[in-house]
Design an enzyme around this catalytic site. Sequence first.
Site, mmCIF file in Angstrom:
data_model
loop_
_atom_site.group_PDB
_atom_site.id
_atom_site.type_symbol
_atom_site.label_atom_id
_atom_site.label_comp_id
_atom_site.label_asym_id
_atom_site.label_seq_id
_atom_site.Cartn_x
_atom_site.Cartn_y
_atom_site.Cartn_z
ATOM 1 N N GLU A 46 45.857 33.428 37.031
ATOM 2 C CA GLU A 46 45.489 33.592 37.785
ATOM 3 C C GLU A 46 43.809 33.442 37.968
ATOM 4 O O GLU A 46 42.661 33.126 38.482
ATOM 5 C CB GLU A 46 46.044 33.811 39.510
ATOM 6 C CG GLU A 46 45.808 33.856 40.839
ATOM 7 C CD GLU A 46 45.728 32.067 41.103
ATOM 8 O OE1 GLU A 46 46.888 31.537 40.165
ATOM 9 O OE2 GLU A 46 45.471 31.666 42.341
ATOM 10 N N ASP A 47 43.917 34.740 37.745
ATOM 11 C CA ASP A 47 42.278 35.605 38.081
ATOM 12 C C ASP A 47 41.230 36.207 37.425
ATOM 13 O O ASP A 47 40.515 36.718 37.558
ATOM 14 C CB ASP A 47 42.874 37.161 39.366
ATOM 15 C CG ASP A 47 44.145 36.179 40.827
ATOM 16 O OD1 ASP A 47 43.508 35.758 40.908
ATOM 17 O OD2 ASP A 47 44.501 37.537 40.649
#
Length: 750
Positions: free
Chosen positions: A99-100
């Site tokens: 996600e990051d």
Amino acid sequence: MTSVVENVDTSVFEGELGCCTTTNGLYVELVTKIRAYLPDANLDQITKAYCFGAKYHKGQSRKSGEPYITHPLEVAIILTSMNMDLASLVAAILHDTVEDTDATLEDIETNFSKPVRDLVDGLTKISKITFRSKEEKLAENFRKMVLAMASDLRVVLIKLADRLHNMRTIDNMPVEKKERIAQETLDIYAPLANRLGIYGIKSELEDLCLKTLKRDVYRDISKKVSGKKDQRNNYIIDVCKIIEDELKKYGFNLPYVYGRPKHFYSIYKKMMDRGLDFEDLHDLFAFRIIVDSVKDCYEALGVVHAMWKPMPGRFKDYIAMPKANLYQSLHTTVIRPNGEPIEIQIRTREMHQTCEYGVAAHWGYKEKSPDKEHGGTDLTKFSWLRQIMEWQSELKDPDEFLEAVKVDLFEEEIFVFTPKGDVVQLPINATCLDFAFHVHTEVGLTTVGAKINSRMVPLKRDLKSGDIVEILTSPNQKPGKDWLNWVITSKARNKIRSTLREEQRNRSRKIGSELLNSELLKHGTNLDKFNKTKNPEALSKFAKESNIDDVIVGIGYGRLNARDLLDKIYPKTEQTTPGLKPGRLDAETHANNTRKKAKNGILVDGIENVMVNFAKCCFPLPGESVIGFITRGRGVTIHRTNCSRALDMDPQRRIAVQWAAEDATKLGGHTTHLRVTAQDRHGVLAEVTSAIALCNANISKAQIRISDDLMGILDFELTVNSMTQMHAVIKKIESIPSVVKVQRVSSKPD
Ligand code: MN
């Protein structure tokens, strides 16, 4: 790298990976905690995940300023308290990488495994969901959440741990975001943890939400609870000692008794629900007795009840009847000699495990047996979860789905009994009708009456735990629209809805066929002949429906206009009956029609075979004085002349109607309603129904209840031929000794 934690030189992680003493400390804590329940497992994967995560999150930091990797490590540490398996822990450490950071799912699969990849994938998908409480989006998002659960329940457990850590560190967030996250946690995640039986996480989440959303309340409660800290501790020690000594007297070997204050949110809720001040709350503490066996649980209960008086209505046996999330315990509240109530829970060690870890305690977790796959199979133990999966495939409308899930996810259960003594578990506020549908769909759909503890009650009556419920059915019964107001379970609601839809469709089909047929007559053909040509196909195309049946239903429903559609197939010049005035009624005046007998026994303006329907407000019968009103798309509606609704209608649409001679009575099929008041005596229902049958009338619906003055009220919907027959029925019923009164009523049974 070595997997023996004592020998880990954590300094190797520093430098290039950007780790520091804080993160290394967490890593050591994690490994130590895993060792406690998996002494022999190879932890290389954990170490590798730590390095992988640290490398990708390098340079990122939490709002607190700490390196980002502290968060995933903390999440994994929370999961060790539930004894989660290694794949879950690895996935927890990696949960934010895709996600990051630049890491991809492929990277994770190559470096770790397919199961870990799938878990991280599930978590990444969930993290994209933002719940907006009580708004439209909630429905669809919730559905996604459930889908993630379906793929692997571990995803949800990791997500809960993630949320718990985020809530623990929420103070660093900006106010607005803080409140949104806390509200979402209270609306979705805490109930979810509750439903999964993970009470530890549930309580902590709730307390953190309270602290965020109502800081003053939280501070107040916290101050009051801790204000009397010494006093409180002494009190807890005293009570535990008394219980322990008493148990020992009865031969219990080392019973484990402990007490603790209830969590703040539950204190807050109690104050709100009961409208009490803190000072008025007595049961601020919960005591637990942990024993060796189920038999000991009941014996310990006996000991406690012999010592202190139990408070009526507060005893709950979740051992004999576990909650849906498999929670087991005996609950009781007793009153001490000083009048103070205390709550006591009694359970075995094994049950205690389930109570603390919920779903995770039933993991069927066996690191060493490769034949047993994690995930899906374990779900079979949780029937409610399975149920949710089924709905999600059945209910295409997200709102309907959410409604279905909400009831069953957030409500507490009650336990009631069938007359044979089988236990049925239903959500709180479930009614007799819910019970009927729970027993069997067919039973639900044909329910005419219900008894709770042998007394007749209305179908909409709420059930209470311990009720014995009996359902009376009749093969002629059909669900009505109002039934939707009498049920709360999704199963019942869905079945009633689909049955009503089906009936609506059948009714529309009937009307539609007649309307289309009468229009076709104008073109010198009829529905049968028309259906043998290629025209139905063309008609469906014009109507933008997939087949002629849908067209007919659409016409009957009033959505489509038969005349407009036919105009497209038969150009105006070909019309066989030129000179006709426009207007639906004119169609039926056509000569080719008058030879036939009146189908519905009504003459409209002296003309037979006009499409008519009988008003549902007054249900006129052949033989009584009637009046007609032209209703768009539905022909003529027939009312009784004294019907109050008819008096209010537009006089412009009024048209004279009369029953077509005596043979109208032979056509049958008119609905009427009777209300019978009788003494509530065994067998009276059978006598009344057989009286009705003797007069050759059919019962299409029946409803039984007991009035306030304890009379039996029997409401029937009957199909009769005429007024004469209805009067015969009334006379026959009146001749039954226990019958007090028979009335014709204009409304349907409710
Ligand atoms: Mn996270």
